[in-house]
Scaffold this motif. Sequence first.
Motif, PDB file in Angstrom:
ATOM      1  N   MET A 157       1.079  -0.880  -0.337  1.00 14.42           N
ATOM      2  CA  MET A 157      -0.093  -0.212   0.264  1.00 14.42           C
ATOM      3  C   MET A 157       1.076   1.469  -0.071  1.00 14.42           C
ATOM      4  O   MET A 157       0.723   2.469  -0.473  1.00 14.42           O
ATOM      5  N   ARG A 158       2.458   1.563   1.060  1.00 16.20           N
ATOM      6  CA  ARG A 158       3.101   2.451   1.546  1.00 16.20           C
ATOM      7  C   ARG A 158       3.710   2.651  -0.222  1.00 16.20           C
ATOM      8  O   ARG A 158       3.441   3.752  -0.635  1.00 16.20           O
ATOM      9  N   THR A 159       3.964   1.675  -1.302  1.00 17.34           N
ATOM     10  CA  THR A 159       4.778   2.036  -2.240  1.00 17.34           C
ATOM     11  C   THR A 159       3.542   2.536  -3.541  1.00 17.34           C
ATOM     12  O   THR A 159       3.695   3.672  -4.454  1.00 17.34           O
ATOM     13  N   LEU A 160       2.193   2.253  -2.945  1.00 21.29           N
ATOM     14  CA  LEU A 160       0.932   2.448  -4.001  1.00 21.29           C
ATOM     15  C   LEU A 160       0.538   4.238  -3.946  1.00 21.29           C
ATOM     16  O   LEU A 160       0.584   5.113  -4.544  1.00 21.29           O
ATOM     17  N   GLU A 161       0.815   4.655  -2.629  1.00 23.90           N
ATOM     18  CA  GLU A 161       1.185   5.862  -2.029  1.00 23.90           C
ATOM     19  C   GLU A 161       1.705   6.334  -2.001  1.00 23.90           C
ATOM     20  O   GLU A 161       2.070   7.746  -2.745  1.00 23.90           O
ATOM     21  N   ASN A 162       2.689   6.352  -2.548  1.00 25.85           N
ATOM     22  CA  ASN A 162       4.312   6.916  -2.931  1.00 25.85           C
ATOM     23  C   ASN A 162       4.447   7.189  -4.725  1.00 25.85           C
ATOM     24  O   ASN A 162       4.709   8.078  -5.025  1.00 25.85           O
ATOM     25  N   PHE A 163       4.002   5.972  -4.841  1.00 23.59           N
ATOM     26  CA  PHE A 163       3.686   6.300  -6.884  1.00 23.59           C
ATOM     27  C   PHE A 163       2.811   7.304  -7.500  1.00 23.59           C
ATOM     28  O   PHE A 163       3.306   8.249  -7.773  1.00 23.59           O
ATOM     29  N   LEU A 164       2.028   7.300  -6.398  1.00 30.79           N
ATOM     30  CA  LEU A 164       0.268   7.949  -6.999  1.00 30.79           C
ATOM     31  C   LEU A 164       1.031   9.978  -6.424  1.00 30.79           C
ATOM     32  O   LEU A 164       0.954  11.104  -6.839  1.00 30.79           O
ATOM     33  N   ALA A 165       1.754   9.874  -4.895  1.00 30.79           N
ATOM     34  CA  ALA A 165       2.404  11.272  -5.163  1.00 30.79           C
ATOM     35  C   ALA A 165       3.089  11.987  -5.944  1.00 30.79           C
ATOM     36  O   ALA A 165       3.376  13.073  -6.179  1.00 30.79           O
ATOM     37  N   ARG A 166       4.158  10.707  -6.235  1.00 33.55           N
ATOM     38  CA  ARG A 166       4.660  11.656  -7.206  1.00 33.55           C
ATOM     39  C   ARG A 166       4.304  11.358  -8.787  1.00 33.55           C
ATOM     40  O   ARG A 166       4.654  13.068  -9.841  1.00 33.55           O
TER      41      ARG A 166
END
Length: 139
Positions: free
Chosen positions: A1-10
């Motif tokens: 989940m955290r990886t998806l959140e970081n991707f979306l933030a970028r």
Amino acid sequence: MRTLENFLARVLSDDMGKLVLRLTLGILMLFHGISKLEKGIDGIKFLVTKNGLPEFLAYGVYLGELIVPILLIIGLYTRISSFIYATTMAFAIYLAHASYILGTSAKTGALLIETPLLFMLGAVALMFLGAGKISVDKR
């Protein structure tokens, strides 16, 4: 989940979110304004005078539902336009929905004034956020 959140933030930006909010508020309200142009504002005049206000205030609907939405769409004078938009919605709630301001739908449980309230609070949020970089204000 955290990886998806970081991707979306970028990938996603605050400025794109501000653009989406401006376009949503502007385009959806513009339909109301165009309807007033086509059908007139006799109903608004009635509501205004029924509530003891001078009839000329009804013409403010053209500002709040036609001019301001266009300004929001292009991102010009966004904070001022958002304030006028929110004020227009506050008047709409007062004039047209005051009798059931805390009423809820028997079918969904939602507030009966949910739509105008969303419009008003979206405009308040935009007052705080500003237009963002994808706007005339930033050029």
